[in-house]
Design an enzyme around this catalytic site. Structure first.
Site, PDB file in Angstrom:
ATOM      1  N   LEU A   1       0.813  -1.211   0.000  1.00 46.87           N
ATOM      2  CA  LEU A   1       0.000   0.000   0.000  1.00 46.87           C
ATOM      3  C   LEU A   1       0.850   1.265   0.000  1.00 46.87           C
ATOM      4  O   LEU A   1       0.528   2.239  -0.676  1.00 46.87           O
ATOM      5  CB  LEU A   1      -0.935  -0.010   1.212  1.00 46.87           C
ATOM      6  CG  LEU A   1      -2.060  -1.038   1.173  1.00 46.87           C
ATOM      7  CD1 LEU A   1      -2.655  -1.235   2.559  1.00 46.87           C
ATOM      8  CD2 LEU A   1      -3.138  -0.616   0.191  1.00 46.87           C
TER       9      LEU A   1
ATOM     10  N   ASP B   1      13.940   2.185  10.151  1.00 47.16           N
ATOM     11  CA  ASP B   1      13.363   1.005  10.787  1.00 47.16           C
ATOM     12  C   ASP B   1      12.549   1.507  11.971  1.00 47.16           C
ATOM     13  O   ASP B   1      13.111   2.010  12.947  1.00 47.16           O
ATOM     14  CB  ASP B   1      14.480   0.067  11.251  1.00 47.16           C
ATOM     15  CG  ASP B   1      13.963  -1.197  11.928  1.00 47.16           C
ATOM     16  OD1 ASP B   1      12.744  -1.281  12.185  1.00 47.16           O
ATOM     17  OD2 ASP B   1      14.786  -2.092  12.206  1.00 47.16           O
TER      18      ASP B   1
ATOM     19  N   ASN C   1       2.877   4.267   7.745  1.00 44.86           N
ATOM     20  CA  ASN C   1       2.289   3.154   7.007  1.00 44.86           C
ATOM     21  C   ASN C   1       2.906   1.810   7.350  1.00 44.86           C
ATOM     22  O   ASN C   1       2.252   0.778   7.195  1.00 44.86           O
ATOM     23  CB  ASN C   1       2.436   3.412   5.499  1.00 44.86           C
ATOM     24  CG  ASN C   1       2.045   2.213   4.668  1.00 44.86           C
ATOM     25  OD1 ASN C   1       0.868   1.869   4.552  1.00 44.86           O
ATOM     26  ND2 ASN C   1       3.040   1.543   4.091  1.00 44.86           N
TER      27      ASN C   1
ATOM     28  N   TYR D   1      -3.709  -8.645  15.461  1.00 49.05           N
ATOM     29  CA  TYR D   1      -3.467  -7.550  14.507  1.00 49.05           C
ATOM     30  C   TYR D   1      -4.470  -6.422  14.690  1.00 49.05           C
ATOM     31  O   TYR D   1      -4.099  -5.247  14.775  1.00 49.05           O
ATOM     32  CB  TYR D   1      -3.549  -8.098  13.082  1.00 49.05           C
ATOM     33  CG  TYR D   1      -3.546  -7.036  12.008  1.00 49.05           C
ATOM     34  CD1 TYR D   1      -2.373  -6.389  11.654  1.00 49.05           C
ATOM     35  CD2 TYR D   1      -4.733  -6.678  11.360  1.00 49.05           C
ATOM     36  CE1 TYR D   1      -2.370  -5.413  10.674  1.00 49.05           C
ATOM     37  CE2 TYR D   1      -4.741  -5.711  10.372  1.00 49.05           C
ATOM     38  CZ  TYR D   1      -3.557  -5.078  10.035  1.00 49.05           C
ATOM     39  OH  TYR D   1      -3.568  -4.101   9.071  1.00 49.05           O
TER      40      TYR D   1
ATOM     41  N   LYS E   1      -4.477  -1.916  15.581  1.00 49.13           N
ATOM     42  CA  LYS E   1      -5.055  -0.842  14.781  1.00 49.13           C
ATOM     43  C   LYS E   1      -6.074  -0.030  15.583  1.00 49.13           C
ATOM     44  O   LYS E   1      -6.228   1.179  15.361  1.00 49.13           O
ATOM     45  CB  LYS E   1      -5.697  -1.414  13.510  1.00 49.13           C
ATOM     46  CG  LYS E   1      -4.687  -2.030  12.559  1.00 49.13           C
ATOM     47  CD  LYS E   1      -3.612  -1.039  12.139  1.00 49.13           C
ATOM     48  CE  LYS E   1      -2.679  -1.600  11.079  1.00 49.13           C
ATOM     49  NZ  LYS E   1      -1.652  -0.635  10.638  1.00 49.13           N
TER      50      LYS E   1
ATOM     51  N   THR F   1      -1.651  -7.914  -0.502  1.00 46.81           N
ATOM     52  CA  THR F   1      -0.281  -7.443  -0.320  1.00 46.81           C
ATOM     53  C   THR F   1       0.537  -8.532   0.370  1.00 46.81           C
ATOM     54  O   THR F   1       0.003  -9.548   0.822  1.00 46.81           O
ATOM     55  CB  THR F   1      -0.237  -6.169   0.556  1.00 46.81           C
ATOM     56  OG1 THR F   1      -0.624  -6.498   1.896  1.00 46.81           O
ATOM     57  CG2 THR F   1      -1.157  -5.091   0.004  1.00 46.81           C
TER      58      THR F   1
END
Length: 252
Positions: A16, A68, A95, A175, A179, A210
């Protein structure tokens, strides 16, 4: 120093971030710093972007930047490099992120539950927060004063409460929790920096194919990247202090 608006995208050598960099550079008004843990991958990404005839961009539209997000020394070195070369930063798109296996090992053959959570939070949450704080002085010197985060519709508590859907909370528990935390960080910056003229936003690109998910997503990452671009460049009234998607504002 270029007169173009300067934007840094972390994790921009693929996925992305790569397509967001391509779309932003194509408008001719921005210079994009391709953030990557590996400077060679950043340079390779630039070569590939320039060679892609589907959207016209130039090598002069990009610069590689080694960063990093899991390393404070790497982040500080990146800040120093941007400061010395450009003196400011206009837009930051956090991102970079990971989405590893969501099941912990019970026999020692893989990461434990603690290790699984730690790895995801280290990159997806702590990394974004530290990068933002490190670049804030340069963002304050910039003209655009934009801050954006790549989030996910999985972060939505409202959507997660709906059973038997892709968004149900029992899917991707590790995950998605990162977010949700990232959205809170975004909202905190949106409220605290608004008086300084900042526009702060998050983007839900959708489930895109992706490397993050082994290319299992059903959405073209080029389309998902459009939401990242919207969060970086959209009108304040449409993007500030919210998470945007191709369906509009995503509920918390």
């Amino acid at each position: 120093m270029s007169s173009k608006t300067l934007i840094l995208i972390t994790g921009a050598n693929q996925g992305l971030g790569y397509y967001a960099a391509q779309q932003i550079a194509a408008n001719g008004n921005h210079h994009v710093l391709i953030g990557s843990r590996d400077i060679n991958k950043a340079n390779k990404a630039i070569e590939t972007l320039v060679a892609d005839t589907s959207i016209k961009v130039s090598a002069s539209d990009f610069s590689p930047l080694e960063i990093d997000v899991n390393s404070d020394s790497s982040i500080n070195a990146a800040v120093k490099q941007v400061e010395e070369k450009h003196g400011k930063l206009d837009i930051l798109l956090n991102n970079a992120g990971i989405a590893q296996a969501q099941e912990a090992s019970t026999d020692g053959s893989g990461p434990s539950l603690r290790e699984l959570y730690r790895a995801h939070y280290e990159t997806n949450v702590f990394g974004a927060a530290v990068v933002t704080e490190a670049f804030l002085p340069l963002l304050r010197k910039g003209s655009a004063k934009r801050l954006a985060f790549t989030s996910s519709g999985l972060a939505s508590l409202e959507l997660a409460s709906k059973p038997d859907t892709l968004y149900s909370a029992n899917n991707y528990p590790v995950y998605r929790s990162t977010k949700t935390a990232l959205n809170m960080i975004m909202l905190g910056y949106a409220l605290s920096l608004e008086k300084e003229g900042f526009v702060v936003s998050a983007a839900d690109p959708g489930y895109c194919a992706t490397n993050l998910n082994g290319n299992s997503g059903f959405k073209d990452p080029r389309d998902g990247a459009k939401e990242l671009v919207k969060s970086c460049l959209g009108e304040k009234k449409d993007v500030h202090a919210v998470m945007v998607s191709d369906n509009g504002v995503v509920p918390w």
